[in-house]
Write a protein that holds these residues in place. Structure first.
Motif, PDB file in Angstrom:
ATOM      1  N   ASP A  74      22.698 -32.554   1.925  1.00 46.76           N
ATOM      2  CA  ASP A  74      21.474 -32.827   2.660  1.00 46.76           C
ATOM      3  C   ASP A  74      20.932 -34.193   2.283  1.00 46.76           C
ATOM      4  O   ASP A  74      21.015 -34.618   1.127  1.00 46.76           O
ATOM      5  CB  ASP A  74      20.435 -31.743   2.352  1.00 46.76           C
ATOM      6  CG  ASP A  74      19.318 -31.748   3.372  1.00 46.76           C
ATOM      7  OD1 ASP A  74      18.422 -32.604   3.253  1.00 46.76           O
ATOM      8  OD2 ASP A  74      19.342 -30.913   4.276  1.00 46.76           O
ATOM      9  N   ARG A 126      16.418 -27.465  -8.880  1.00 51.34           N
ATOM     10  CA  ARG A 126      17.358 -26.512  -8.282  1.00 51.34           C
ATOM     11  C   ARG A 126      17.661 -26.873  -6.834  1.00 51.34           C
ATOM     12  O   ARG A 126      18.771 -26.651  -6.342  1.00 51.34           O
ATOM     13  CB  ARG A 126      16.822 -25.087  -8.371  1.00 51.34           C
ATOM     14  CG  ARG A 126      17.057 -24.445  -9.732  1.00 51.34           C
ATOM     15  CD  ARG A 126      16.869 -22.943  -9.707  1.00 51.34           C
ATOM     16  NE  ARG A 126      15.472 -22.567  -9.560  1.00 51.34           N
ATOM     17  CZ  ARG A 126      14.996 -21.821  -8.584  1.00 51.34           C
ATOM     18  NH1 ARG A 126      15.795 -21.361  -7.637  1.00 51.34           N
ATOM     19  NH2 ARG A 126      13.705 -21.517  -8.531  1.00 51.34           N
ATOM     20  N   LEU A 127      16.684 -27.452  -6.141  1.00 55.88           N
ATOM     21  CA  LEU A 127      16.928 -27.912  -4.776  1.00 55.88           C
ATOM     22  C   LEU A 127      17.958 -29.038  -4.756  1.00 55.88           C
ATOM     23  O   LEU A 127      18.795 -29.108  -3.857  1.00 55.88           O
ATOM     24  CB  LEU A 127      15.622 -28.387  -4.137  1.00 55.88           C
ATOM     25  CG  LEU A 127      14.647 -27.298  -3.705  1.00 55.88           C
ATOM     26  CD1 LEU A 127      13.274 -27.890  -3.443  1.00 55.88           C
ATOM     27  CD2 LEU A 127      15.158 -26.566  -2.465  1.00 55.88           C
ATOM     28  N   ASP A 143      21.367 -27.220  -5.631  1.00 55.18           N
ATOM     29  CA  ASP A 143      21.859 -26.253  -4.648  1.00 55.18           C
ATOM     30  C   ASP A 143      21.967 -26.819  -3.237  1.00 55.18           C
ATOM     31  O   ASP A 143      22.832 -26.394  -2.462  1.00 55.18           O
ATOM     32  CB  ASP A 143      20.947 -25.023  -4.609  1.00 55.18           C
ATOM     33  CG  ASP A 143      20.951 -24.240  -5.909  1.00 55.18           C
ATOM     34  OD1 ASP A 143      21.787 -24.537  -6.784  1.00 55.18           O
ATOM     35  OD2 ASP A 143      20.099 -23.333  -6.059  1.00 55.18           O
ATOM     36  N   CYS A 144      21.064 -27.747  -2.889  1.00 56.84           N
ATOM     37  CA  CYS A 144      20.983 -28.204  -1.503  1.00 56.84           C
ATOM     38  C   CYS A 144      21.305 -29.685  -1.328  1.00 56.84           C
ATOM     39  O   CYS A 144      21.443 -30.154  -0.194  1.00 56.84           O
ATOM     40  CB  CYS A 144      19.588 -27.928  -0.937  1.00 56.84           C
ATOM     41  SG  CYS A 144      19.090 -26.200  -1.069  1.00 56.84           S
ATOM     42  N   ASN A 202       9.732 -21.348  -8.077  1.00 58.23           N
ATOM     43  CA  ASN A 202      10.402 -20.522  -7.063  1.00 58.23           C
ATOM     44  C   ASN A 202       9.754 -20.667  -5.692  1.00 58.23           C
ATOM     45  O   ASN A 202      10.440 -20.662  -4.667  1.00 58.23           O
ATOM     46  CB  ASN A 202      10.381 -19.053  -7.486  1.00 58.23           C
ATOM     47  CG  ASN A 202      11.382 -18.746  -8.585  1.00 58.23           C
ATOM     48  OD1 ASN A 202      12.262 -19.550  -8.874  1.00 58.23           O
ATOM     49  ND2 ASN A 202      11.251 -17.588  -9.210  1.00 58.23           N
ATOM     50  N   TYR A 225      10.839 -24.014  -4.230  1.00 54.99           N
ATOM     51  CA  TYR A 225      12.247 -23.896  -3.862  1.00 54.99           C
ATOM     52  C   TYR A 225      12.397 -23.121  -2.552  1.00 54.99           C
ATOM     53  O   TYR A 225      13.083 -23.562  -1.623  1.00 54.99           O
ATOM     54  CB  TYR A 225      13.007 -23.187  -4.984  1.00 54.99           C
ATOM     55  CG  TYR A 225      14.485 -22.990  -4.729  1.00 54.99           C
ATOM     56  CD1 TYR A 225      15.408 -23.941  -5.150  1.00 54.99           C
ATOM     57  CD2 TYR A 225      14.950 -21.853  -4.071  1.00 54.99           C
ATOM     58  CE1 TYR A 225      16.770 -23.767  -4.912  1.00 54.99           C
ATOM     59  CE2 TYR A 225      16.308 -21.675  -3.833  1.00 54.99           C
ATOM     60  CZ  TYR A 225      17.214 -22.626  -4.251  1.00 54.99           C
ATOM     61  OH  TYR A 225      18.553 -22.445  -4.008  1.00 54.99           O
ATOM     62  N   ASP A 226      11.746 -21.980  -2.454  1.00 56.93           N
ATOM     63  CA  ASP A 226      11.895 -21.129  -1.273  1.00 56.93           C
ATOM     64  C   ASP A 226      11.313 -21.786  -0.022  1.00 56.93           C
ATOM     65  O   ASP A 226      11.900 -21.687   1.065  1.00 56.93           O
ATOM     66  CB  ASP A 226      11.239 -19.770  -1.516  1.00 56.93           C
ATOM     67  CG  ASP A 226      11.976 -18.939  -2.552  1.00 56.93           C
ATOM     68  OD1 ASP A 226      13.133 -19.264  -2.876  1.00 56.93           O
ATOM     69  OD2 ASP A 226      11.387 -17.962  -3.057  1.00 56.93           O
ATOM     70  N   LYS A 245      13.672 -24.751   0.933  1.00 58.46           N
ATOM     71  CA  LYS A 245      14.963 -24.250   1.411  1.00 58.46           C
ATOM     72  C   LYS A 245      14.823 -23.691   2.820  1.00 58.46           C
ATOM     73  O   LYS A 245      15.708 -23.877   3.671  1.00 58.46           O
ATOM     74  CB  LYS A 245      15.498 -23.175   0.464  1.00 58.46           C
ATOM     75  CG  LYS A 245      16.951 -22.815   0.748  1.00 58.46           C
ATOM     76  CD  LYS A 245      17.561 -21.953  -0.332  1.00 58.46           C
ATOM     77  CE  LYS A 245      19.031 -21.671  -0.037  1.00 58.46           C
ATOM     78  NZ  LYS A 245      19.659 -20.815  -1.075  1.00 58.46           N
ATOM     79  N   LEU A 280      14.717 -26.631   5.148  1.00 50.55           N
ATOM     80  CA  LEU A 280      16.059 -27.192   5.357  1.00 50.55           C
ATOM     81  C   LEU A 280      16.867 -26.344   6.327  1.00 50.55           C
ATOM     82  O   LEU A 280      17.757 -26.853   7.016  1.00 50.55           O
ATOM     83  CB  LEU A 280      16.798 -27.293   4.016  1.00 50.55           C
ATOM     84  CG  LEU A 280      16.183 -28.240   2.968  1.00 50.55           C
ATOM     85  CD1 LEU A 280      16.940 -28.162   1.655  1.00 50.55           C
ATOM     86  CD2 LEU A 280      16.142 -29.670   3.485  1.00 50.55           C
ATOM     87  N   GLY A 281      16.541 -25.056   6.382  1.00 47.95           N
ATOM     88  CA  GLY A 281      17.209 -24.164   7.317  1.00 47.95           C
ATOM     89  C   GLY A 281      16.584 -24.164   8.702  1.00 47.95           C
ATOM     90  O   GLY A 281      17.007 -23.401   9.581  1.00 47.95           O
TER      91      GLY A 281
END
Length: 339
Positions: free
Chosen positions: A39, A66-67, A70-71, A269, A272-273, A276, A279-280
């Motif tokens: 990304d 974490r982003l 993970d992303c 968290n 992050y959520d 994320k 991004l989706g």
């Protein structure tokens, strides 16, 4: 002879060129560039104070890191050190697609965010007075988790006096305190709750002084709600022999022998959520206030990692689990300073 040398030089240059094309000579920028397919979203994390508190700000950084892992987003961090909040918001927005502002101090986000309509903003721990289309407010039901912390404090107290050290006299900190007092009273209406404020989130010496003052009033379990200044509460607990309760993250690892539990407020968290989901393709939360609470798993009690020393008995933990279910169901309504 000259023709031979020239031919050799040409071969060397050709070999180097082919090597570079094969990726054998990446520059610093190449090394740090996202992998193919990663990304390209740029995220700026702006904190009102500074990292290193092992609670509120560090939790936000953990979620952002974490982003990246993970992303594949690109992350920039800015520490305001309690000044220039407006200027730093603008600096972040000039270079980012998403700006995450951590702390109530960013109240001018309400007027600054509309200046950057193509930037998505997240305000952590407070909310705009009116919805702003490109701002997602995330607030937390810290009063709910603090209710459980107060119940545990009262159950563990031998003196019948429990305490709490807040960073400042404001709605957010007082939201912890009203829940804490209500939870202590739920265990026993005879338990006395004493509180004070450090006036800072950065000075452990102030936290230690406040905690000792409460201990002198009889408090033998003290809840720290003062970010890095709360480290002083843990120091006082070790020096004076009383118990402490951590905040925001599971802080038991800091002083396993005196920290009996922590009131977890999952800032990392939630960031992050939210990102994320963005991004989706889900931007539905922007323009709203999202309450991260006990029902959706963002507020809870932590007792440390497996193998940690456990001062709180299984019986009390079971009582706390039952209370948590009653809060989620609405059977218990926890007091709040939030309007």
């Amino acid at each position: 002879m000259k023709k031979t040398i020239a031919l050799l030089l040409s071969c060397v240059l050709l070999f180097c060129s082919l090597s570079l094309l094969a990726g054998c000579g990446k520059t610093e920028t190449d090394v740090n560039a996202p992998d193919a397919g990663a990304d390209t979203t740029k995220v700026a994390l702006v904190v009102a104070g500074k990292f290193g508190d092992r609670s509120f700000y560090d939790s936000s950084k953990e979620g952002a890191d974490r982003l990246v892992a993970d992303c594949g987003v690109t992350l920039t961090t800015i520490e305001c050190n309690n000044e220039n909040h407006d200027a730093q918001m603008r600096n972040a927005a000039d270079a980012a697609d998403i700006v995450v502002c951590v702390g109530w101090e960013f109240y001018n986000i309400e007027t600054i965010a509309p200046e950057y309509p193509d930037v998505h903003w997240i305000w952590i721990d407070n909310a705009t007075s009116q919805p702003v289309a490109n701002v997602l407010n995330i607030t937390y039901a810290q009063n709910e988790g603090s209710y459980l912390a107060g119940y545990i404090a009262a159950a563990m107290s031998e003196s019948g006096v429990v305490g709490a050290v807040g960073g400042e006299d404001c709605d957010t900190i007082n939201d912890f305190l009203v829940g804490y007092a209500q939870g202590a009273a739920a265990f026993s209406p005879d338990v006395k709750v004493v509180t004070n404020y450090t006036g800072t989130y950065d000075d452990p010496a102030a936290g230690k002084e406040c905690a000792i003052a409460l201990n002198d009033q009889g408090a033998d379990v003290i809840f720290q709600i003062a970010s890095a200044a709360g480290d002083g509460v843990f120091e006082a607990a070790k020096a004076k022999g009383f118990y402490a309760i951590g905040v925001d993250c599971d802080q038991k690892y800091i002083a396993d022998d005196v920290i009996i539990c922590s009131m977890k407020k999952e800032v990392g968290n939630s960031i992050y959520d939210a990102i994320k989901a963005y991004l989706g393709g889900d931007t539905s939360k922007w323009g709203t206030t999202w309450v991260a609470d006990m029902s959706n798993g963002y507020v809870s009690i932590g007792y440390g990692e497996e193998g940690s020393t456990q001062q709180v008995s299984d019986e009390i933990k079971q009582q706390v689990e039952a209370l948590e279910k009653q809060i989620v169901s609405g059977e218990i309504v926890v007091d709040t300073t939030r309007k």
